[in-house]
Enzyme design. Structure first.
Site, short mmCIF file in Angstrom:
data_model
loop_
_atom_site.label_atom_id
_atom_site.label_comp_id
_atom_site.label_asym_id
_atom_site.label_seq_id
_atom_site.Cartn_x
_atom_site.Cartn_y
_atom_site.Cartn_z
N LYS A 1 -0.35 -7.16 -17.43
CA LYS A 1 -0.62 -8.47 -16.82
C LYS A 1 -1.13 -9.44 -17.87
CE LYS A 1 -1.38 -6.38 -12.30
NZ LYS A 1 -2.31 -5.96 -11.24
N GLN B 1 -8.57 -5.39 -10.40
CA GLN B 1 -7.57 -4.32 -10.40
C GLN B 1 -8.03 -3.18 -9.49
OE1 GLN B 1 -4.59 -4.53 -11.81
NE2 GLN B 1 -3.98 -2.48 -11.18
N ASP C 1 -4.10 -12.52 -5.88
CA ASP C 1 -3.51 -11.27 -5.42
C ASP C 1 -3.25 -11.30 -3.91
OD1 ASP C 1 -2.72 -9.18 -6.95
OD2 ASP C 1 -4.64 -8.14 -6.97
N1 GUN Z 1 -3.21 -1.77 -8.19
C1 GUN Z 1 -1.92 -1.45 -7.98
N2 GUN Z 1 -1.22 -2.55 -7.63
C2 GUN Z 1 -2.09 -3.59 -7.61
C3 GUN Z 1 -1.98 -4.97 -7.30
O1 GUN Z 1 -0.92 -5.51 -6.97
N3 GUN Z 1 -3.13 -5.69 -7.39
C4 GUN Z 1 -4.31 -5.13 -7.74
N4 GUN Z 1 -5.38 -5.91 -7.80
N5 GUN Z 1 -4.46 -3.85 -8.02
C5 GUN Z 1 -3.35 -3.08 -7.96
#
Ligand code: GUN
Length: 297
Positions: free
Chosen positions: A51, A95, A118
């Site tokens: 990311k 995350q 998100d």
């Molecule tokens: N962990 C796995 N996929 C995601 C996601 O799309 N967002 C977040 N914050 N954590 C994740």
């Protein structure tokens, strides 16, 4: 059979974003994403790195906090409270998964909905079912719908079967597909669904998000269906002597790709399908957060 190339579509989206960010910078807007990673769960470490580099590539600033897995819930909440007020941070991403001693939804709900890129706080999720426009849609479901649209795959009136009822994908995706903008007929299956094949075989669009390697076999899929594989699973394969570490493992999806691809009309590969779309949607959401915050002050 059409291979739904998420990597290519995501790259096109990033190219368009780059131009948009150049224009924003001329107006002194520099989008910035704040990322919080708790602990060192290996997939999360990799996702966060991906990311960050995707942000960098398009010109989005990042501020990442890597916290010890023993960090307290209250410390996490106070960092989020500070970032909510910090005008130089437009989007906040925590995350997942978080360690067990932390109440995940409480942490997600601490994020100001306008910065919740998100789309996972209760306000944004509730908006999905309350016929109210959320500030942001969750990245993976949005990525899936965007991919279907890019390939002109019709959704309206079709039977979409989702395997998986998770908070990140299955539940929000089901609600998004039900919205008037999609008008799909939706069935959600999960680990306790009995005779699951009875449902999956009815799917015109089958979305699989359960985290079980190669769970969906050829006989579970209707001929001509569109299959979207959200799974990312590392499996061991026979070791090959003299190969690098990791040469004895590979990433597979939740669908047995090689046998299923023979009978479908379209399918996403793993890797290179849904994953890159998720990251691209995070970038899109962050840019839109920065534009909105600049307008509203
Ligand atoms: N962990 C796995 N996929 C995601 C996601 O799309 N967002 C977040 N914050 N954590 C994740």
């Amino acid at each position: 059979m059409i291979l739904l190339d998420g990597k290519r579509v995501a790259s096109e989206i990033r190219t368009a974003l780059k131009d948009e960010i150049i224009r924003l910078k001329q107006k002194n807007i520099v989008p910035c994403l704040g990322v919080i990673l708790v602990g060192e769960f290996p997939p999360s470490v990799i996702y966060v790195r991906n990311k960050e580099s995707a942000c960098q590539e398009v010109g989005i600033n990042t501020k990442t906090l890597r916290l010890d897995e023993k960090v307290s819930e209250s410390e996490l909440l106070s960092i989020i409270a500070e970032w909510n007020q910090n005008q130089s941070i437009n989007g906040i991403l925590v995350q997942l998964p978080l360690p067990n001693h932390i109440d995940t939804q409480k942490v997600l709900d601490a994020i100001k909905p306008e910065k919740d890129v998100d789309g996972l706080c209760s306000y944004n999720l509730a908006s999905l079912i309350a016929n109210r426009e959320p500030y942001f849609y969750p990245c993976t479901p949005l990525g899936i719908i965007t991919l279907l649209r890019k390939y002109n795959i019709p959704i309206e009136g079709r039977h979409c079967v989702i395997i998986g009822r998770g908070e990140l994908v299955g539940k929000p995706l089901a609600n998004m597909l039900l919205q008037k903008s999609c008008n799909a007929t939706v069935t959600v299956c999960h680990t306790k669904t009995s005779d699951i094949i009875n449902f999956t075989r009815q799917a015109e669009i089958l979305v699989v998000a359960i985290g079980r390697p190669q769970f969906v076999k050829r006989e579970m899929v209707k001929e001509g269906a569109v299959v979207i594989d959200v799974g990312v699973n590392r499996i061991q394969i026979q070791s090959v002597e003299g190969k690098k570490p990791n040469a004895n493992s590979k990433i597979v999806g939740d669908v047995a790709f090689d046998e299923v691809k023979e009978i479908v009309s379209a399918i996403t590969p793993v890797p290179g399908g849904v994953g890159p779309m998720t990251v691209a949607m995070l970038l899109v959401n962050t840019v839109s957060a920065s534009k909105r915050q600049m307008q509203t002050g």
